[in-house]
Design a protein around this motif. Structure first.
Motif, short mmCIF file in Angstrom:
data_model
loop_
_atom_site.label_atom_id
_atom_site.label_comp_id
_atom_site.label_asym_id
_atom_site.label_seq_id
_atom_site.Cartn_x
_atom_site.Cartn_y
_atom_site.Cartn_z
N VAL A 1 -3.17 10.39 -33.68
CA VAL A 1 -2.44 9.20 -34.39
C VAL A 1 -1.21 9.87 -34.94
O VAL A 1 -0.88 10.94 -35.38
CB VAL A 1 -3.26 8.71 -35.39
N PRO A 2 -0.09 8.98 -35.18
CA PRO A 2 0.97 9.38 -35.74
C PRO A 2 1.06 9.69 -37.08
O PRO A 2 0.27 9.25 -37.94
CB PRO A 2 2.14 8.27 -35.49
N PHE A 3 1.94 10.51 -37.66
CA PHE A 3 2.10 10.78 -39.06
C PHE A 3 2.76 9.77 -39.74
O PHE A 3 4.00 9.50 -39.60
CB PHE A 3 3.04 12.06 -39.20
N THR A 4 2.16 9.12 -40.58
CA THR A 4 2.65 8.01 -41.05
C THR A 4 2.35 7.90 -42.76
O THR A 4 1.52 8.49 -43.20
CB THR A 4 1.97 6.54 -40.70
N ASP A 5 3.15 7.22 -43.44
CA ASP A 5 2.90 6.97 -44.84
C ASP A 5 1.95 5.98 -45.05
O ASP A 5 1.60 4.98 -44.49
CB ASP A 5 4.25 6.24 -45.38
N PRO A 6 0.98 6.44 -46.36
CA PRO A 6 -0.18 5.69 -46.43
C PRO A 6 0.27 4.21 -46.82
O PRO A 6 -0.72 3.24 -46.55
CB PRO A 6 -0.73 6.31 -47.82
N VAL A 7 1.39 4.06 -47.48
CA VAL A 7 1.78 2.53 -47.61
C VAL A 7 1.64 1.64 -46.58
O VAL A 7 1.30 0.47 -46.58
CB VAL A 7 3.32 2.69 -48.10
N THR B 1 -3.09 4.32 -55.67
CA THR B 1 -3.16 5.76 -55.30
C THR B 1 -4.62 5.84 -54.82
O THR B 1 -5.51 5.74 -55.88
CB THR B 1 -2.84 6.71 -56.36
N VAL B 2 -4.85 6.06 -53.35
CA VAL B 2 -6.16 6.01 -52.88
C VAL B 2 -6.76 7.38 -52.68
O VAL B 2 -6.02 8.28 -51.89
CB VAL B 2 -5.98 4.93 -51.67
N LEU B 3 -7.85 7.77 -53.28
CA LEU B 3 -8.72 8.76 -53.02
C LEU B 3 -9.58 8.37 -51.95
O LEU B 3 -10.39 7.26 -52.08
CB LEU B 3 -9.22 9.50 -54.14
N LEU B 4 -10.01 9.11 -50.98
CA LEU B 4 -10.89 8.63 -50.09
C LEU B 4 -12.04 9.64 -49.61
O LEU B 4 -11.90 10.90 -49.67
CB LEU B 4 -10.25 8.41 -48.57
N THR B 5 -13.39 9.21 -49.67
CA THR B 5 -14.32 10.19 -49.04
C THR B 5 -15.28 9.24 -48.07
O THR B 5 -15.40 7.92 -48.25
CB THR B 5 -15.40 10.63 -50.22
N PHE B 6 -15.32 9.61 -46.76
CA PHE B 6 -16.02 8.84 -46.02
C PHE B 6 -17.03 9.76 -45.39
O PHE B 6 -17.32 10.89 -45.31
CB PHE B 6 -15.26 8.18 -44.90
N GLY B 7 -18.27 9.06 -44.74
CA GLY B 7 -19.51 9.52 -44.05
C GLY B 7 -20.52 8.89 -44.38
O GLY B 7 -20.49 8.21 -45.38
N LEU B 8 -21.74 8.90 -43.56
CA LEU B 8 -23.05 8.55 -43.87
C LEU B 8 -23.22 9.00 -45.26
O LEU B 8 -23.30 9.96 -45.55
CB LEU B 8 -24.04 8.66 -42.81
N LEU B 9 -23.67 8.01 -46.18
CA LEU B 9 -23.97 8.18 -47.50
C LEU B 9 -25.32 8.66 -47.92
O LEU B 9 -26.21 8.20 -47.34
CB LEU B 9 -24.00 7.16 -48.45
N GLU C 1 -11.24 3.01 -34.75
CA GLU C 1 -10.02 2.54 -34.84
C GLU C 1 -9.96 2.16 -36.22
O GLU C 1 -8.92 2.26 -36.85
CB GLU C 1 -9.91 1.19 -33.82
N GLU C 2 -11.05 1.53 -36.78
CA GLU C 2 -11.01 0.98 -38.10
C GLU C 2 -11.00 2.27 -39.11
O GLU C 2 -10.29 2.16 -40.15
CB GLU C 2 -12.14 0.22 -38.40
N LEU C 3 -11.54 3.17 -38.43
CA LEU C 3 -11.66 4.50 -39.70
C LEU C 3 -10.05 5.11 -39.70
O LEU C 3 -9.85 5.57 -40.72
CB LEU C 3 -12.79 5.50 -38.88
N CYS C 4 -9.40 5.01 -38.63
CA CYS C 4 -8.29 5.62 -38.78
C CYS C 4 -7.24 4.71 -39.80
O CYS C 4 -6.46 5.46 -40.15
CB CYS C 4 -7.80 5.71 -37.25
N ARG C 5 -7.45 3.50 -39.80
CA ARG C 5 -6.91 2.83 -40.53
C ARG C 5 -6.91 2.96 -42.19
O ARG C 5 -6.28 3.30 -43.01
CB ARG C 5 -7.06 1.23 -40.57
N TYR C 6 -8.39 3.39 -42.45
CA TYR C 6 -9.06 3.86 -43.75
C TYR C 6 -8.16 5.06 -44.16
O TYR C 6 -7.55 5.17 -45.17
CB TYR C 6 -10.56 3.83 -43.79
N ILE C 7 -8.47 6.17 -43.15
CA ILE C 7 -7.88 7.42 -43.57
C ILE C 7 -6.28 7.41 -43.81
O ILE C 7 -5.64 7.96 -44.43
CB ILE C 7 -8.11 8.25 -42.22
N GLY C 8 -5.69 6.45 -42.67
CA GLY C 8 -4.30 6.40 -42.74
C GLY C 8 -3.77 5.73 -44.38
O GLY C 8 -2.83 5.86 -44.80
N SER C 9 -4.47 4.91 -45.00
CA SER C 9 -4.28 4.58 -46.22
C SER C 9 -4.31 5.50 -47.42
O SER C 9 -3.98 4.85 -48.48
CB SER C 9 -5.22 3.18 -46.33
N ALA C 10 -5.12 6.58 -47.10
CA ALA C 10 -5.39 7.32 -48.39
C ALA C 10 -4.26 8.40 -48.45
O ALA C 10 -3.74 9.08 -47.58
CB ALA C 10 -6.60 8.39 -47.88
#
Length: 777
Positions: free
Chosen positions: A180-186, A198-206, A276-285
């Protein structure tokens, strides 16, 4: 002598592991790796064997060829058989103790023991304090795998120090990530309604043990300085946890959020999302947090994704994190240290330049981790292990001889010969043991079949083989082109010839078979027919320029002269061709190279065979000595001290420079050696040649590089050649006839040797002055 460097292409790969839509990290990993490999070698070239947990019925995608219920032990062997049948080039096993059945996941070893192809095993867990059972399983994984793949240098060291795995058997390939490209979380935040946060993210099976509590304890101190902070916990509850405990752990975390007044600063997204959706979540963090309390983790897919996609990562110092986040690519805090975590996050949020520098360094490191690059590393490694199998082949367990099979010479079985033969001739090829009509017939195989049928009758007096001999003779007669007095070779299944003349070697093999037919003819009809066709075909023998065509013609001439010794025209052809062959050796050989060409290729022993026969019958002691010397040399090249035969392979042959191909080894080479050794014994009376003939037959029965039995005791056929990963499973005419002629030759030698031993014993018991033919009291 060095091995010839032949390119080793990996065209088909099988992956074994859990697979989507099953919800686990290894399933996602296997899917991503498979897709990346498919982009490199083609989607139809990858096969997936999916491990089922026996709980849910999964709607697998088309690439899943086989499902293995984890607790069904017999299915592991069946899965291996499927891959072997499809002749997959390499297998990649994803290993985690929990996804396989048996004690400590030991059932996977049943599959691996049966696989013929090289195995790469990706270890998603390497334990420093394993149970005895886990240690034993990992030891066997290392023994059965051509390479163990880990995702960190730390794991590499553990394998060497704790498990004694040699460094050369370990490969380190990073966990793959999306490109994926290097993008601004905004750019992504408005998709989730997180503008201005300001988004802090943790992901994975809980599941318990992920350290989420530490972040929640640190969050009040973070929110105090940065009230816009939102902590997102993305991921469904782990299926195993959900099955046994329901949502109790998630509810515990939600209550913790309520008690700390963090409702507006924490969002639980209880979903298993697509890549694909995960990449959007990570991108927003803005920050990614891995608060794992267990530091003995050698890999983390979530960490690899976040860091490789250019996130600023704050993590506990578990093994993978220490390695991946080194050199300023992330920040570390101690497990359970909520105050330390809060301080680290606040420091980064208050220093945008430092935050951006972490992101940049992590992203640049991740360029070598994108799935395309990871797949290429797997492919390169697969090619290496395929090449290594060629140089150092392993025993192929599915084709090892059983004790009962290895203890005696197999019975003569013509079932597959009959299966391949119709009223036209013998078909060239088989798909496994089923005749393949697509490729039709050829003179080469019908000539061999004629020899086999008449040898069989000569030894057994089984009249049922005579109609077969008639079919093969008729084919040779039809193949002979009277206009150019040459044999055609290839005929389609609908009886259309594909050329006016076959190769010179084809003509030589036809003369060989017709000469044998003259010598062994069981009745006047076959004798007359064979003699007339032999004589017509011999008229062009002197125009041939191929040394193998000369050699086959000479063996046929020798057999013909056993019946018609006074035929001066045939003797003149023998003298001419024998002189050419011996002269070719004399002109081209050197002190360390007794061969007549710069390459040792196919049907090699037939040349020595011809010189031995001619040297004996002319007689010409020099020619006989040269034939024996050349045969000695060929045997020395292809026989070790234990009696195992390593035939010169056809993937490059053997050059004067000493470069040698070890595979693909062909049955006709063993046949030529058996026949030549038999001729050497008859010429010299030295028993060593009988032993050597037996050793060459042993190649078919497991005395070879991979200890594989090529003869099929069930069908009566012979498998088509020996590769580094075992036999070619098809049982065509050439290989089956090579086996039959070799076996019949040994049976004939045993009978002749038995008669000679009996005569010698009789002579030794006779009183002085009696002749060998005198009656024995």
């Amino acid at each position: 002598m060095t091995q010839r460097n032949i390119p080793n292409h990996v065209q088909t790969i099988a992956l074994v592991g859990s697979y989507v839509p099953r919800q686990c990290g290894i399933a996602t990993f296997t899917k991503d790796l498979r897709d990346a490999l498919a982009d490199e070698i083609g989607p139809g070239q990858t096969t997936v064997l999916a491990m089922d947990d026996g709980v849910d019925r999964y709607a697998y995608p088309d690439e899943v060829r086989f499902q293995i219920p984890a607790q069904q032990r017999t299915d592991y062997a069946t899965a291996a058989e499927l891959l072997n049948i499809n002749q997959v080039d390499a297998a990649i096993v994803q290993h985690e103790f929990g996804i396989f059945g048996g004690t400590d996941g030991s059932y996977v070893l049943d599959l691996m023991r049966r696989l013929r192809m090289p195995i790469l095993t990706t270890l998603h867990t390497v334990l420093t304090d394993p149970t005895p059972g886990q240690r034993a399983v990992l030891f066997d994984l290392g023994r059965l795998s051509d390479r163990l793949i880990v995702m960190s240098r730390t794991a590499e060291g553990i394998l060497q120090e704790e498990y004694g795995v040699p460094a050369e058997r370990i490969a380190c390939i990073p966990h793959g990530i999306p490109d994926v490209p290097f993008t601004d979380p905004v750019f992504f935040k408005d998709q989730f309604g997180w503008e201005g946060r300001t988004v802090l993210l943790t992901f994975g099976l809980l599941s318990p043990g992920k350290g989420i509590e530490t972040v929640l304890e640190a969050l009040p101190a973070i929110v105090e300085n940065h009230p816009e902070v939102l902590y997102v916990v993305l991921g469904a509850t782990h299926p195993n946890v959900l099955r046994h405990e329901g949502q109790a752990y998630r509810h515990h975390l939600e209550r913790l959020v309520e008690r700390r007044g963090l409702r507006d600063h924490v969002a639980f997204h209880n979903r298993y999302v697509s890549t694909e959706e995960l990449c959007r979540y990570i991108g927003s963090a803005d920050l990614y947090v891995t608060p794992y309390p267990n530091l003995a983790q050698i890999s983390s897919g979530t960490l690899a994704y976040a860091a490789g996609m250019g996130k600023a990562v704050v993590s506990t110092p578990y093994w993978h994190a220490r390695e991946l986040l080194a050199d300023g690519r992330g920040r570390l805090f101690e497990p359970g240290d909520a105050a330390g975590l809060a301080q680290t996050v606040n420091d980064l949020l208050e220093d945008p330049l430092a935050l951006q520098e972490l992101r940049k360094r992590a992203y640049l490191q991740g360029r070598g981790m994108v799935w395309k690059e990871v797949a290429r590393q797997y492919l390169d490694l697969a090619r290496q292990v395929v090449a290594q199998r060629v140089h150092t082949p392993r025993t192929i367990r599915p084709f090892q001889a059983q004790a009962a099979e290895a203890s005696s010479l197999p019975d003569l079985d013509l079932a597959h010969l009959r299966r391949l033969t119709d009223d036209t001739g013998i078909l060239q090829h088989a798909i496994y043991a089923v005749p393949d009509r697509f490729h039709g017939y050829c003179v080469d195989d019908n000539a061999r079949a004629l020899v086999a049928a008449l040898m069989c009758y000569d030894l057994t007096q089984d009249r049922s083989v005579l109609p077969l001999a008639d079919v093969y003779l008729a084919f040779l007669h039809h193949a002979f082109n009277p206009e150019n007095r040459r044999f055609r070779n290839f005929m389609t299944f609908d009886r259309q010839w594909l050329e006016e003349a076959g190769s010179e070697d084809v003509h030589g093999r036809a003369l060989w078979s017709l000469g044998i037919a003259v010598a062994l003819a069981p009745n006047e009809a076959i004798l007359s027919f064979s003699t007339r066709l032999f004589s017509r075909a011999l008229e062009t023998a002197e125009t041939l320029g191929s040394p193998r065509a000369w050699a086959f013609s000479l063996v046929g001439v020798h057999a013909y002269l056993q019946r018609f010794a006074g035929d001066t025209a045939v003797r003149r052809v023998r003298d001419e061709l024998a002189g050419r062959l011996e002269g070719l050796f004399r002109d081209n050989c050197g002190d360390s190279w007794p061969w007549c060409e710069d390459l040792v290729t196919y049907d090699n022993a037939k040349l020595a065979h011809a010189m031995i026969l001619c040297g004996q019958s002319l007689p010409d002691e020099g020619m006989l000595a040269r034939g024996l010397e050349v045969l000695e040399w060929l045997i020395a090249l292809q026989l070790d001290a234990q009696g195992n035969v390593s035939l010169i392979g056809n993937q490059g042959w053997l050059g004067r420079d000493g470069q040698r191909a070890r595979f693909d080894q062909q049955p006709i080479e063993a046949m030529a050696l058996v026949e030549a050794c038999g001729a050497a014994w008859r010429a010299t009376g030295e028993e060593v040649w009988l032993r050597r003939a037996g050793w060459m037959l042993g190649w078919f029965l497991g005395a070879n590089d991979t200890q594989s039995v090529l003869y099929d005791y069930h069908t009566g056929g012979c498998r088509d050649g020996l590769h580094a990963d075992g036999p070619n499973l098809n049982q065509g005419a050439e290989s089956t006839l090579a086996w039959l002629i070799s076996l019949l030759s040994i049976m004939g030698l045993n009978r002749a040797a038995g008669l000679e031993a009996s005569e010698a014993q009789t002579r030794s018991a006779q009183p002085a002055g009696r002749t060998a033919s005198a009656p024995v009291p």
